[in-house]
Design an enzyme around this catalytic site. Structure first.
Site, PDB file in Angstrom:
ATOM      1  N   ARG A 144      22.093 -19.995  -4.026  1.00 35.00           N
ATOM      2  CA  ARG A 144      20.841 -20.761  -3.940  1.00 35.00           C
ATOM      3  C   ARG A 144      19.724 -19.835  -4.396  1.00 35.00           C
ATOM      4  O   ARG A 144      19.693 -18.664  -4.005  1.00 35.00           O
ATOM      5  CB  ARG A 144      20.513 -21.113  -2.480  1.00 35.00           C
ATOM      6  CG  ARG A 144      21.419 -22.070  -1.823  1.00 35.00           C
ATOM      7  CD  ARG A 144      21.056 -23.482  -2.051  1.00 35.00           C
ATOM      8  NE  ARG A 144      19.779 -23.928  -1.499  1.00 35.00           N
ATOM      9  CZ  ARG A 144      19.272 -25.137  -1.764  1.00 35.00           C
ATOM     10  NH1 ARG A 144      19.892 -25.957  -2.567  1.00 35.00           N
ATOM     11  NH2 ARG A 144      18.145 -25.516  -1.211  1.00 35.00           N
ATOM     12  N   HIS A 187      24.660  -8.338  -7.854  1.00 35.11           N
ATOM     13  CA  HIS A 187      24.935  -9.104  -9.071  1.00 35.11           C
ATOM     14  C   HIS A 187      26.023  -8.383  -9.871  1.00 35.11           C
ATOM     15  O   HIS A 187      25.946  -7.162 -10.048  1.00 35.11           O
ATOM     16  CB  HIS A 187      23.650  -9.222  -9.902  1.00 35.11           C
ATOM     17  CG  HIS A 187      23.847 -10.071 -11.105  1.00 35.11           C
ATOM     18  ND1 HIS A 187      23.910 -11.452 -11.045  1.00 35.11           N
ATOM     19  CD2 HIS A 187      24.047  -9.736 -12.408  1.00 35.11           C
ATOM     20  CE1 HIS A 187      24.132 -11.927 -12.255  1.00 35.11           C
ATOM     21  NE2 HIS A 187      24.215 -10.918 -13.098  1.00 35.11           N
ATOM     22  N   ASP A 190      17.523 -12.567 -10.367  1.00 33.15           N
ATOM     23  CA  ASP A 190      18.219 -11.312 -10.704  1.00 33.15           C
ATOM     24  C   ASP A 190      17.258 -10.277 -11.312  1.00 33.15           C
ATOM     25  O   ASP A 190      17.561  -9.649 -12.334  1.00 33.15           O
ATOM     26  CB  ASP A 190      19.389 -11.592 -11.684  1.00 33.15           C
ATOM     27  CG  ASP A 190      20.433 -12.512 -11.072  1.00 33.15           C
ATOM     28  OD1 ASP A 190      20.593 -12.489  -9.833  1.00 33.15           O
ATOM     29  OD2 ASP A 190      21.089 -13.261 -11.818  1.00 33.15           O
TER      30      ASP A 190
END
Ligand code: GRF
Length: 204
Positions: A91, A109, A145
């Site tokens: 999300r 990530h 990110d």
């Protein structure tokens, strides 16, 4: 003692690795205060229950982003969470959520950011043909990110790899990188200069 709050949506292997490090004392002065999933069937919830942790489902289905975020933030605040760790949380956080925990939200990530942001980063890297990739633990800001980088680990791409073998080696490094990054943030021995996280120089 600092309270960690984990947000996840799926398998939960990064969360499990963090839990192991907390249990082993390699992330000092930390406890897992709560694990929250937006998906009722997330594997990570089962792990949390097995470990006897406070595990909650706050379903995001059919909710506006900020309405859901307000419920999640309320649950985190009730448990006095100091550091929020996104561990496969599928999300986007609203700017409002990010502002409630300034420099107190981390994400992992599976690429060397800023390369390959977004979904399926390992597949993106493999298809692009890079020779090195890896994983990144970073602060969460209002862009996807994007926040300042805390830890990166490198993984070589082998000629014999496919997306799956590559993703598996990246995941091994993720399990090391996340706990290292949490340790750095909790130890508070850094400052952010521009986008760069640098170790604070102490006198004496
Ligand atoms: C990991 O690859 C992580 O980097 C990405 O989502 C995946 C979550 O895996 N953000 P798991 O649920 O921690 O096993």
């Amino acid at each position: 003692m600092k309270n960690l709050g984990i947000l996840l949506s799926g398998r939960g292997s990064n969360f499990e690795a963090i839990a192991k490090h907390v249990g082993a004392g390699t992330i000092p002065n930390a406890r897992l205060a709560v694990v929250i999933s937006n998906q009722p069937d997330a594997g990570g919830l089962e792990i949390a229950k097995r470990l006897g942790l406070d595990a909650l489902v706050i379903s995001s289905k059919g909710k506006q982003r900020e309405q859901h975020d307000r419920e999640v933030v309320a649950a985190l605040q009730q448990r006095e969470v100091d550091l929020v760790c996104l561990a496969g949380y599928l999300r986007l956080l609203s700017p409002w959520f990010v502002q409630q925990f300034p420099r107190r939200i981390l994400n992992i990530h599976p690429s060397l950011l800023p390369a390959f942001p977004g979904l399926e980063a390992q597949e993106q890297a493999f298809a692009y043909g890079v020779k090195v990739t890896g994983c990144t633990v970073h602060f969460v800001d209002e862009e996807l990110d994007h926040g300042a980088i805390i830890v990166q680990k490198m993984v070589r791409v082998l000629d014999t790899d496919d997306e799956h073998t590559l993703a598996a080696r990246i995941l091994e490094q993720e399990h090391i990188a996340y706990s290292e990054a949490i340790g750095i943030v909790l130890a508070d021995g850094y400052e952010i200069v521009g986008r760069r996280l640098v170790t604070k120089i102490t006198a004496g």
